[in-house]
Enzyme design. Sequence first.
Site, PDB file in Angstrom:
ATOM      1  CG  LEU A  39      -2.481  -0.226   1.057  1.00  0.00           C
ATOM      2  CD1 LEU A  39      -2.993  -0.375   2.559  1.00  0.00           C
ATOM      3  CD2 LEU A  39      -3.156   0.052   0.035  1.00  0.00           C
ATOM      4  CG  ASP A  40       0.820   4.042  -3.218  1.00  0.00           C
ATOM      5  OD1 ASP A  40       1.886   3.095  -3.327  1.00  0.00           O
ATOM      6  OD2 ASP A  40       0.366   4.828  -4.147  1.00  0.00           O
ATOM      7  CB  VAL A  41       3.611   5.740   1.846  1.00  0.00           C
ATOM      8  CG1 VAL A  41       4.307   7.084   3.521  1.00  0.00           C
ATOM      9  CG2 VAL A  41       5.074   5.394   1.835  1.00  0.00           C
ATOM     10  CG  LEU A  42       1.004   9.688   0.202  1.00  0.00           C
ATOM     11  CD1 LEU A  42       0.185  11.041  -1.086  1.00  0.00           C
ATOM     12  CD2 LEU A  42       1.067  11.312   1.547  1.00  0.00           C
ATOM     13  N   GLY A  43      -1.789   5.803   1.229  1.00  0.00           N
ATOM     14  CA  GLY A  43      -2.565   5.190   0.924  1.00  0.00           C
ATOM     15  C   GLY A  43      -2.946   4.464   2.935  1.00  0.00           C
TER      16      GLY A  43
END
Length: 281
Positions: A39-43
């Site tokens: 999962l992306d850091v911002l996700g």
Amino acid sequence: MEINGIILVNKERGVSSNSVVNKVKYLLQANKAGHLGTLDVLGEGLLPVTLGKGTKLFDYYLTKDKEYRTIFKFGETTATLDLEGEIIKRDDKDISTQEVEKVIPKLIGKQLQMPPLYSAKKINGKKAYELARKGNEVALKPKAIEIYSIKLIEKLEKNTFLFNIHCSSGTYIRSICRDMADLLSTYGVMQYIQRTRCGDFDIKNSYSIKDIKEGKYKIIALDKLFGYKEIILNDTQTKQLLNGVNIAFQNDGVYKVFNNKQFLGIAEVSNGLMRFKLRLV
């Protein structure tokens, strides 16, 4: 005692998937740990963390579909297609709910999707975002994916919409935002993303890092992940199967195989011969 299985973690926004894995590994004192899809850091949202022999499940779950809740804002975009980058383009379009609903069907189905320029996609061993940040040319190639459904939940404010998206593994939600914006003749940026499902795993059954610290969690045993019929092998059969020898078995199909109480993995029987489909020992 070795810990084997999967724990469903509800990842917070702003931390990397690897840091969550390392935290869980430390808290549970596991010998090995991994995850079933970054999962992306911002996700935020569902991150299945594998423990011990569960780390062998990565390839098995690689093609499992996913579901997300996401917010797209139209009328502007960034180089990263999310809020990590600075706004680079704007227009004065005012996108209506009806316009969005009209273009959604054009995005459904099997297709070749171009990954975002700033992504973890590897090019000659280097991640695309590392090359892009250095100003190097990034030659990305489209990837075959499938979008099963895009449901518009509501319009939150001007040009800002909440969606549920069900798609194949490897699909970039930021790219869907970009492609939807193109169909609307405007720009788009993904403001928010939460993974809610990964294969059969649901965010409703996940735990926060705080829960895990407080001992409020459950590890899914490896043999509970599969709904196949169980077969108990004798020692001779087990030795043969572990040594790569196909063993005779009458009924074709897929089975969970055990030796005494030890779960060996998933075996497939075809034309009267049994072989490993997923070996866990």
